[in-house]
Design an enzyme around this catalytic site. Sequence first.
Site, mmCIF file in Angstrom:
data_model
loop_
_atom_site.group_PDB
_atom_site.id
_atom_site.type_symbol
_atom_site.label_atom_id
_atom_site.label_comp_id
_atom_site.label_asym_id
_atom_site.label_seq_id
_atom_site.Cartn_x
_atom_site.Cartn_y
_atom_site.Cartn_z
ATOM 1 N N LYS A 78 0.883 -1.365 0.127
ATOM 2 C CA LYS A 78 -0.017 -0.058 -0.035
ATOM 3 C C LYS A 78 0.991 1.150 0.014
ATOM 4 C CE LYS A 78 -1.953 3.023 1.953
ATOM 5 N NZ LYS A 78 -1.718 4.359 1.559
ATOM 6 N N GLY A 133 7.400 5.186 7.962
ATOM 7 C CA GLY A 133 6.686 6.403 7.966
ATOM 8 C C GLY A 133 6.706 7.117 9.470
ATOM 9 N N SER A 134 5.525 7.826 9.601
ATOM 10 C CA SER A 134 5.826 8.581 10.945
ATOM 11 C C SER A 134 5.598 7.822 12.096
ATOM 12 C CB SER A 134 4.759 9.728 10.836
ATOM 13 O OG SER A 134 3.505 9.303 10.751
ATOM 14 N N THR A 145 1.845 7.196 13.097
ATOM 15 C CA THR A 145 1.042 6.124 12.101
ATOM 16 C C THR A 145 1.733 4.877 12.518
ATOM 17 O OG1 THR A 145 0.847 7.874 10.534
ATOM 18 C CG2 THR A 145 0.460 5.562 9.786
ATOM 19 N N GLY A 146 2.880 4.777 12.708
ATOM 20 C CA GLY A 146 3.652 3.540 13.274
ATOM 21 C C GLY A 146 2.968 2.893 14.482
ATOM 22 N N CYS A 182 13.941 10.197 6.148
ATOM 23 C CA CYS A 182 13.940 9.621 7.432
ATOM 24 C C CYS A 182 15.507 9.952 8.210
ATOM 25 C CB CYS A 182 13.859 8.240 7.573
ATOM 26 S SG CYS A 182 12.282 7.591 6.478
ATOM 27 N N GLU A 234 11.037 15.914 14.633
ATOM 28 C CA GLU A 234 11.350 15.559 13.245
ATOM 29 C C GLU A 234 10.728 16.676 12.381
ATOM 30 O OE1 GLU A 234 10.320 11.976 11.326
ATOM 31 O OE2 GLU A 234 12.149 11.830 10.308
HETATM 32 P P1 ADP Z 1 2.583 11.490 6.328
HETATM 33 O O1 ADP Z 1 1.734 11.812 7.730
HETATM 34 O O2 ADP Z 1 3.803 12.084 5.939
HETATM 35 O O3 ADP Z 1 1.664 10.977 5.367
HETATM 36 P P2 ADP Z 1 2.512 8.526 7.290
HETATM 37 O O4 ADP Z 1 3.067 7.951 8.088
HETATM 38 O O5 ADP Z 1 0.955 8.992 8.085
HETATM 39 O O6 ADP Z 1 3.117 9.843 6.607
HETATM 40 O O7 ADP Z 1 2.297 7.826 5.837
HETATM 41 C C1 ADP Z 1 2.937 6.494 5.565
HETATM 42 C C2 ADP Z 1 1.923 5.477 5.072
HETATM 43 O O8 ADP Z 1 1.136 5.053 6.051
HETATM 44 C C3 ADP Z 1 1.079 5.912 3.991
HETATM 45 O O9 ADP Z 1 1.211 4.611 2.782
HETATM 46 C C4 ADP Z 1 -0.014 6.245 4.613
HETATM 47 O O10 ADP Z 1 -0.986 6.231 3.560
HETATM 48 C C5 ADP Z 1 -0.281 5.200 5.649
HETATM 49 N N1 ADP Z 1 -1.038 5.317 6.650
HETATM 50 C C6 ADP Z 1 -1.559 6.661 7.298
HETATM 51 N N2 ADP Z 1 -2.318 6.338 8.211
HETATM 52 C C7 ADP Z 1 -2.514 5.079 8.227
HETATM 53 C C8 ADP Z 1 -3.275 4.162 9.365
HETATM 54 N N3 ADP Z 1 -4.060 4.677 10.078
HETATM 55 N N4 ADP Z 1 -3.082 2.990 9.068
HETATM 56 C C9 ADP Z 1 -2.029 2.235 8.099
HETATM 57 N N5 ADP Z 1 -1.575 2.972 7.288
HETATM 58 C C10 ADP Z 1 -1.791 4.126 7.376
#
Ligand code: ADP
Length: 491
Positions: A185, A238-239, A242-243, A294, A393
């Site tokens: 994804k 990612g962030s 979200t992690g 990162c 960050e």
């Molecule tokens: P940013 O905030 O800079 O867009 P994210 O860490 O949120 O970075 O995004 C990295 C990835 O995680 C993207 O593919 C995003 O669509 C996905 N993502 C964002 N929110 C969720 C979530 N709640 N569950 C799973 N994947 C997510």
Amino acid sequence: MLQNLTRIVAQDKNFLSIINGRRIGAVTGKTIPVICPSDGLEFATIPACGVEDVNHAVSAARHAFDKGPFARMPAFERGRLLTRLGLLIEKHGDELAALEARDTGKPIRQGKADVAATIRYYEFYGGAADKIHGDTIPFLDGYTALTLREPHGVVAGITPWNYPMQIMARVVGAAIAMGNTLVIKPAEDASLSTIRIGELAIEAGFPDGVLNIITGFGAEAGAALSAHPGVDYVTFTGSPVTGTAIQQAAATHNRGVTMELGGKSPQLVFADADIERALPVLINAIIQNGGQTCSAGSRILIERSIYRDVASELGARFDNLVAGPHDADLDLGPMINAAQKRRVENYITGAAEAGGEVIARGSIHVDAPLTGFYVAPVLFGTVDPAAVLAQEEVFGPVLSLFSFDDEEEAIRLANGTEYGLVAGVWTKDGARQHRVAKRVRAGQVYVNAYGAGGGVELPFGGFKRSGHGREKGFEALYDMSATKTIVFRHD
Ligand code: ADP
């Protein structure tokens, strides 16, 4: 003038997801506009996949893992799939570099560098697939014990928008080498190269269902994928916020995860360092990809006796930095989207209002479209180690300078954030190189060098809030597999 430069992309405007070897839209028919950050204009669409599409993709990956030709494929043939994909990426390199640059706004030379690294991942993991093996273990008399490295099964790869092609490659390379099938994804802001490489994987002979690509919003497609009971392992870059959400979702079914969650990476510059050699590296570590990396080197810690000189050299170089459209290939491109531009600008104004000293500021090219998401790079001096700018960050072209009196203080400052991804140490003193490299808490430490994201062979990942698990190199093959121990009794 810049607006007239090439606008290449020989693609249809409506990109599709790939499920079970077929190009397909979302069940709902919904799409997401694809915006070029250089001018803020829509130039394509991607499907806005939801729960049903995720279910479809996961069951295709499950079937390919359990029953398809891939399930019985020898390791060397899995390696060949990856090698062939790498060769096809090389053949389509210019197209992919242009697509990535337009989709993310990164300068075209960075798009080309990303293609080169992507090819290396498929080459590396293509070659590694049949070279990783288990052990035999000395055990009791009358027994033979051995280990196998088994794939997890269906791996979900949730990837970010900063280096889509490269991050996809490190996930797909390691996962396929170990015999997993995948659902990727990509980020809603930059999915095009992932889709295109998914198409090339079909051409490379990947059996149906082995590599599925579903596009969509994180809160919909990403959330559904990470919580799906049919997914055996989740890898995410990612962030940190979200992690956490993804780990909680994966924990519903107690699935394993690899988390690469960013950093606030320091470079420690001692008075005996080769400054001429360090300067361009220090600048590049924060300017590459507009600081949206990162492992960006966002903090420079400088020994007090050379602080003034180094700050003024960095300032002179920062003043000359220019941001502009991807196809103008300047020092840096725009931020990925309007929200990210606002976020970075808020950090800059917040730090300035809190009394931060702006040493230098680059510029935005006069011909850059006003509708693009540009931020001029900023260099802050003598930043308070407790300040927001020192701790959070930014993910933009903002560099902070700090000073220290001795090695102890340098290490304390280096380790004084919640992150621990990468660090750089600049000194000619050999004993100090070893001491400091050992004491800095970071997944990678460079001595008299810095590699923001580079090196497919090098294990990569963080300590503390920067995450856990390792990608890249052979280590990723261990993350993408589980050890099975088999014990034979033969007395
Ligand atoms: P940013 O905030 O800079 O867009 P994210 O860490 O949120 O970075 O995004 C990295 C990835 O995680 C993207 O593919 C995003 O669509 C996905 N993502 C964002 N929110 C969720 C979530 N709640 N569950 C799973 N994947 C997510």
